[in-house]
Design an enzyme around this catalytic site. Structure first.
Site, PDB file in Angstrom:
ATOM      1  N   CYS A  45       0.839  -1.209   0.000  1.00 50.00           N
ATOM      2  CA  CYS A  45       0.000   0.000   0.000  1.00 50.00           C
ATOM      3  C   CYS A  45       0.872   1.255   0.000  1.00 50.00           C
ATOM      4  CB  CYS A  45      -0.914   0.015   1.218  1.00 50.00           C
ATOM      5  SG  CYS A  45      -2.032  -1.394   1.293  1.00 50.00           S
ATOM      6  N   THR A  46       1.970   1.212   0.725  1.00 51.17           N
ATOM      7  CA  THR A  46       2.877   2.372   0.772  1.00 51.17           C
ATOM      8  C   THR A  46       3.396   2.685  -0.628  1.00 51.17           C
ATOM      9  OG1 THR A  46       3.490   1.829   3.041  1.00 51.17           O
ATOM     10  CG2 THR A  46       5.015   3.249   1.811  1.00 51.17           C
TER      11      THR A  46
END
Ligand code: BEZ
Length: 212
Positions: A45-46
């Site tokens: 997600c980062t």
């Protein structure tokens, strides 16, 4: 029932990192990308939010407003944005919804209980200025999405919304496009002054009509 292409994208009000927001007001007359990710402070997600932030100018050029969503709370989002900016060398400039009560996730079918009872999967919706759903994609938590591909589809959607053309496999902005079957070859020759290449009666190419 999940949202399907052509459905009206439902409106909602939400708490976001940029303050409270009404989705339709946020979109205005722009196109929109609404996308979910499973959780803050997770590696894939980062990179996804970092990649989206690095493409902010590209989305803006196409008149697209971006909005991310996860079920984590606002304070966690703010802390995580600092990490995204630091590790991905970006400045996240789009809002992230804190969807703790899963209002948006449920409205858009972003929770797939057989994948996870609690977290959103990687859902993405492209919404047109008419507020209708133009594209949906769903990826599992383990696979980060290709946001350059999202831009490529938006290029195709914006082009084909205004011209009687479709785009072939792997098409990129600037390449030849396909004349849609509904247009006869005689009409295509009149309609597309840059020329029509007839490979088969049903397979006809023309240079992209909206560029020099
Ligand atoms: C991630 O973003 O890295 C991730 C999130 C949930 C499950 C697996 C990976």
């Amino acid at each position: 029932m999940s949202l399907r292409l052509g459905d009206v994208a439902p409106n909602f009000q939400a708490k976001t990192t940029a303050g409270d927001l009404d989705f339709y007001e946020y979109l205005g007359n722009s196109w929109g990308v609404l996308f979910s990710h499973p959780a803050d402070f997770t590696p894939v997600c980062t990179t996804e939010l970092g990649k989206t932030a690095s493409l902010q100018d590209e989305f803006a050029k196409r008149n697209v407003k971006v909005l991310a969503v996860s079920v984590d709370p606002l304070d966690k989002h703010h802390g995580w944005i600092k990490d995204i900016n630091e590790t991905q060398n970006v400045s996240v400039g789009f809002p992230i919804i804190a969807d703790e009560d899963r209002q948006v996730a449920n409205l858009y079918g972003m929770i797939h209980p057989n994948a996870s009872e609690t977290f959103t999967v990687r859902s993405l919706f492209v919404i047109g200025p008419d507020k209708k759903v133009k594209l949906t994609i769903t990826y599992p938590a383990s696979t980060g999405r290709n946001f350059v591909e999202v831009l490529r589809v938006i290029d195709s959607l914006q082009l084909t919304a205004n011209h009687s053309v479709a785009t072939p496999a792997d098409w990129k902005h600037g390449e030849d496009v396909i004349v849609v079957p509904a247009v006869s070859t005689d009409d295509a020759i009149k309609k597309f002054p840059k020329g029509v290449k007839i490979v088969k009666p049903y397979l006809r190419y023309t240079p992209q009509p909206d560029i020099e």
